[in-house]
Design a protein around this motif. Structure first.
Motif, mmCIF file in Angstrom:
data_model
loop_
_atom_site.group_PDB
_atom_site.id
_atom_site.type_symbol
_atom_site.label_atom_id
_atom_site.label_comp_id
_atom_site.label_asym_id
_atom_site.label_seq_id
_atom_site.Cartn_x
_atom_site.Cartn_y
_atom_site.Cartn_z
ATOM 1 N N ASN A 1 1.074 4.262 -2.774
ATOM 2 C CA ASN A 1 0.907 5.665 -2.414
ATOM 3 C C ASN A 1 2.129 6.500 -2.760
ATOM 4 O O ASN A 1 2.015 7.675 -3.089
ATOM 5 C CB ASN A 1 0.592 5.806 -0.920
ATOM 6 N N GLN B 1 -2.405 -3.538 -11.101
ATOM 7 C CA GLN B 1 -2.170 -4.365 -9.914
ATOM 8 C C GLN B 1 -2.316 -5.850 -10.222
ATOM 9 O O GLN B 1 -1.637 -6.682 -9.627
ATOM 10 C CB GLN B 1 -3.123 -3.958 -8.794
ATOM 11 N N GLU C 1 0.829 -1.204 0.000
ATOM 12 C CA GLU C 1 0.000 0.000 0.000
ATOM 13 C C GLU C 1 0.867 1.259 0.000
ATOM 14 O O GLU C 1 0.590 2.227 -0.713
ATOM 15 C CB GLU C 1 -0.945 0.005 1.216
#
Length: 152
Positions: A53, A63, A49
């Protein structure tokens, strides 16, 4: 080093994956193979994550192709540029290397190295999908990934 010493050094580096954190073991392996650079980017977190970001914000990162749900962690190891490749030849020899320019329509001036720990040992290493997904979606250069499995 002679060929036997090189093989022994590679074997030792590979054995490091059993006892060292993924990032340290992968860095040691790449260094054993001759890839060395002081250009490091320590991140606050190595979660998938945090990676998204930090690097994929506002970009089209696939993904599914990267098999991101199978990642336990991802570490940015180092950036390798022409200077480090040429320096690998040492004072004894000069490597005629220059990656600046085009290759298949892309301009490549550096290479990024990552260590990705997968969640379990049954997950196949997604080398053919993840490296291009990182290279084209997140970074304007080639990416090299070392895959391992998370320590139980």
């Amino acid at each position: 080093m002679n060929p036997l010493q090189i093989k022994q050094a590679i074997t030792t580096a590979l054995a490091g994956f059993a006892s060292q954190p993924e990032a340290a073991a992968a860095t040691a392996l790449f260094e054993t193979l001759g890839y060395r650079s002081a250009k490091r980017l320590p991140l606050d977190s190595n979660t998938p994550e945090h990676f998204l970001n930090t690097f994929a914000q506002g970009r089209q990162f696939n993904q599914e192709h990267a098999m991101l749900t199978d990642w336990n962690s991802v570490d940015f190891l180092f950036q390798l540029t022409d200077d480090e490749v040429r320096a690998a030849g040492g004072a004894q020899q000069s490597l005629p290397f220059d990656s600046r320019g085009g290759y298949n329509g892309a301009v490549i001036e550096s290479y990024l190295f990552f260590a990705i720990a997968l969640k379990n040992r049954t997950t196949p290493a997604p080398t053919w999908q993840t490296s291009p997904a990182l290279s084209t979606a997140c970074f304007p250069c080639q990416c090299c990934c070392c895959f391992g499995t998370a320590t139980p």
